[in-house]
Design a protein around this motif. Structure first.
Motif, short mmCIF file in Angstrom:
data_model
loop_
_atom_site.label_atom_id
_atom_site.label_comp_id
_atom_site.label_asym_id
_atom_site.label_seq_id
_atom_site.Cartn_x
_atom_site.Cartn_y
_atom_site.Cartn_z
N ARG A 83 15.32 -49.89 70.78
CA ARG A 83 14.42 -50.94 71.26
C ARG A 83 14.12 -50.78 72.76
O ARG A 83 12.97 -50.90 73.18
CB ARG A 83 15.03 -52.33 71.00
CG ARG A 83 14.16 -53.47 71.53
CD ARG A 83 14.77 -54.83 71.26
NE ARG A 83 16.11 -54.94 71.82
CZ ARG A 83 16.38 -55.13 73.12
NH1 ARG A 83 15.39 -55.21 74.01
NH2 ARG A 83 17.63 -55.24 73.53
N TYR B 77 7.83 -53.23 63.49
CA TYR B 77 7.99 -53.99 64.74
C TYR B 77 6.63 -54.44 65.26
O TYR B 77 5.59 -53.94 64.83
CB TYR B 77 8.72 -53.16 65.80
CG TYR B 77 8.03 -51.87 66.23
CD1 TYR B 77 7.31 -51.81 67.42
CD2 TYR B 77 8.11 -50.70 65.47
CE1 TYR B 77 6.70 -50.63 67.85
CE2 TYR B 77 7.50 -49.52 65.88
CZ TYR B 77 6.80 -49.49 67.07
OH TYR B 77 6.20 -48.32 67.48
N LYS C 269 9.68 -56.52 69.22
CA LYS C 269 10.41 -57.31 68.23
C LYS C 269 10.54 -56.47 66.96
O LYS C 269 9.57 -56.31 66.21
CB LYS C 269 9.67 -58.61 67.91
CG LYS C 269 9.21 -59.41 69.14
CD LYS C 269 10.36 -59.90 69.98
CE LYS C 269 9.85 -60.70 71.18
NZ LYS C 269 10.94 -61.06 72.12
N ILE C 270 11.72 -55.88 66.76
CA ILE C 270 11.94 -55.05 65.57
C ILE C 270 12.36 -55.96 64.43
O ILE C 270 13.38 -56.66 64.51
CB ILE C 270 13.00 -53.96 65.84
CG1 ILE C 270 12.54 -53.08 67.03
CG2 ILE C 270 13.22 -53.11 64.59
CD1 ILE C 270 13.54 -52.01 67.43
N TRP D 152 3.65 -51.10 62.70
CA TRP D 152 3.72 -51.87 63.94
C TRP D 152 2.31 -52.27 64.35
O TRP D 152 1.34 -51.71 63.86
CB TRP D 152 4.42 -51.07 65.06
CG TRP D 152 3.63 -49.88 65.57
CD1 TRP D 152 3.64 -48.61 65.08
CD2 TRP D 152 2.71 -49.87 66.67
NE1 TRP D 152 2.79 -47.81 65.80
CE2 TRP D 152 2.22 -48.54 66.79
CE3 TRP D 152 2.26 -50.82 67.58
CZ2 TRP D 152 1.29 -48.17 67.77
CZ3 TRP D 152 1.34 -50.47 68.56
CH2 TRP D 152 0.86 -49.14 68.65
#
Length: 574
Positions: free
Chosen positions: A411, A462, A475-476, A552
């Motif tokens: 992250r 994410y 934000k995973i 994502w």
């Protein structure tokens, strides 16, 4: 932002340089320099299958004419990064390794007087670059490339060229940032010392022992910026011009930005600084001439080469090699059912980057893949895929690695990547991309940071919330297979060797992994270059149908979709 004097500029230095007692009365010497040729040896782009604007073939015509005008007045120099860039490089570096390297053949044919090693010349590894060095008939320079066994320079620190009674000292230096980009096995037995201290040492030496009339720095390093750490300053040319007394001219490269300017040193001496850009589209030309009062003067310009006709003798000499490489590069390896482009990579998940991601995951069996667009504007067209197309898909000769990383490190790595990539939006009318305040058509001058450090990931889902400040955007949500993502868990992450070795500082500054620890994190590394394995996988499949993974997105979509369209028009004119 500093203003650079660009392509058509000519700079005249009114400061006299030292005079030799045995020089001729009417001096007229031209120093012609190339830099960052990157395989542009011929007026043909083997990747795109079309004519090439630049090339050494065109420069050969320019040099031949200059030598005809001044038979004893031309000095021809190259500033490195010549062994990488076009399929012709790969072919002679690795596939036709028993032949004399094509780069050496070209420089020898054109009778270069000196060459300074570049970082991409180290990239193919010692067997390749040592063979290249041995084949060159001109001095190979690099005063700060040190043999770790003898603690002496591995390459020649300088050379002396004499024209019309004028002694010209040429000191070569290379950016010391190579260990930040290349795995240690590529440069085993070498170290790369600080440019500033090395420049001081060798200017003092040549002034004391050689009594030159002119001192030239032939530096493979950029003007300023880049990696800046206590043990490594990547781009030092401006600072050396200002701080190291003794240089009259600094010919440099590495950052691919054409520049022609005068820097005044701290001692009040005018130093000409010229960067010819890249891919042999321009040359740096410095003229040393006698003024009416008998003193020596110097002036500089960038000369455009694109309208030069290729030198016929040069082309005839290399026609067999050209035909051989063309035949190899045009070999079909498979088909693709849709057109994909790197233009899409900057604005969200794209078929181009995700093809790399998915092949990396398949080849390595890793949990997560990390990759960036390595080319600013490349397209693979629907239909046949050739060997040449693989150089669009994957530009460099990196190897493929699997690295051990915790979820938190992944992250944090992505946080730094997107902090360099995306702006912080406070309204729907803001930019999505983090763009330079003063944009130009140069591919590296559009984005504020280097696009080849814009890492995305596959194997995880994410969002990137661009309303949040840099460092707090990622934000995973989960692994793409639906299992939970755990910041405390250790994952196997596929990436190229440049990144695994700390290139771009995303693993070190971003993920917070100490540089010394990176080798311990590498669980697996491919024997050959990544392009080779990607090509073999496409050959095995015969047909590929790449699609975006859509794992994502930039958030919130009601802002970022319209912003992406606006920024795409700014960047690509679409």
């Amino acid at each position: 932002m500093k203003k650079f004097i660009l392509t058509s500029a000519m700079i005249l230095s009114a400061v006299s340089v030292a005079m030799s007692t045995n020089r001729q009365t009417d001096v007229n010497i031209k120093i012609i320099a190339t830099t960052d040729v990157h395989g542009s040896f011929f007026p043909y782009d083997f990747i795109e299958g079309r004519p090439l604007k630049g090339s050494l073939a065109r420069i050969a015509s320019y040099v031949t004419r200059a030598r005809a005008q001044q038979p004893d007045g031309v000095v021809l120099l190259d500033n490195g990064d010549i062994l990488q860039g076009q399929p012709v490089n790969y072919y002679y570096n690795f596939l036709s390794a028993d032949s004399e390297n094509i780069a050496a053949q070209c420089l020898n044919f054109m009778r270069y007087d000196a060459y300074t090693c570049g970082n991409h010349d180290i990239e193919p590894g010692a067997p390749c670059y040592n063979k290249f060095f041995r084949a060159l008939k001109c001095p190979v320079l690099g005063a700060n490339v040190i043999d770790t066994i003898t603690s002496k320079p591995y390459l020649r620190p300088y050379t002396i060229v004499e024209r019309q009674g004028i002694r010209i000292a040429i000191i070569g230096l290379i950016t010391p940032a190579i260990p930040h980009w290349l795995m240690p096995e590529k440069w085993t037995g070498l170290r790369f010392d600080d440019m500033m201290s090395t420049a001081r040492q060798w200017v003092s030496h040549v002034k004391t022992y050689e009594q030159p009339d002119i001192v030239v720095g032939l530096f493979h390093s950029g003007r300023s910026g880049g990696i800046s750490q206590p043990d490594c300053r990547e781009n030092m040319c401006e600072e050396i011009a200002r701080s190291v007394p003794g240089f009259d001219i600094i010919l440099y490269g590495h950052d691919h930005r054409p520049v022609c300017e005068t820097i005044q040193s701290d001692g009040g001496h005018n130093v000409l600084m010229v960067n010819a850009g890249n891919t042999a589209r321009q040359v740096a030309e410095v003229t040393i001439f006698s003024a009416p009062d008998g003193t020596l003067q110097k002036k500089a310009r960038l000369a455009d080469i694109c309208n030069e006709q290729p030198d016929s003798a040069y082309m005839q000499h290399f026609q067999t090699q050209i035909n051989e490489v063309q035949q190899w590069a045009q070999r079909k390896i498979g088909t693709i059912d849709t057109t994909i482009t790197t233009r899409d990579c900057f604005f969200g998940p794209s078929a181009f980057t995700d093809l790399i991601h998915n092949l990396q995951l398949h080849i390595t069996g890793a949990d997560i893949s990390i990759a960036a667009p390595l080319t600013f504007n490349a397209t693979l067209h629907k239909g046949d895929i050739t060997v040449a197309d693989m150089f669009k898909l994957y530009k460099y000769e990196n190897t493929l690695c699997v690295v051990s990383m915790t979820g938190r490190e992944i992250r944090q790595h992505l946080e730094m990547s997107y902090a360099q990539w995306a702006a912080t939006m406070t309204s729907p009318h803001d930019h999505l991309m983090l763009l330079n305040d003063e944009r130009s058509s140069h591919e590296r001058a559009v984005f504020k940071h280097m696009y080849f450090d814009f890492d995305s990931a596959a194997g995880i889902d994410y969002i990137v919330d661009v309303r949040q400040p840099a460092g707090s955007r990622i934000k995973i949500q989960q692994m793409t297979d639906g299992t939970p993502f755990d910041e405390e868990k250790t994952y196997r992450v596929a990436m190229n060797s440049y990144r695994a070795n700390g290139g771009g500082q995303l693993l070190t500054q971003g993920a917070g992994i100490p540089k010394a620890e990176l080798p311990k994190r590498i669980l697996w590394q491919s024997e050959l270059d990544q392009r080779y394995y990607l090509m073999k996988e496409i050959e095995r499949r015969q047909h590929i149908a790449p699609q975006p993974n859509s794992n994502w997105h930039f958030h919130p979509k009601q802002w970022t979709y319209a912003a992406a369209l606006r920024d795409r028009k700014i960047i690509f004119g679409e």
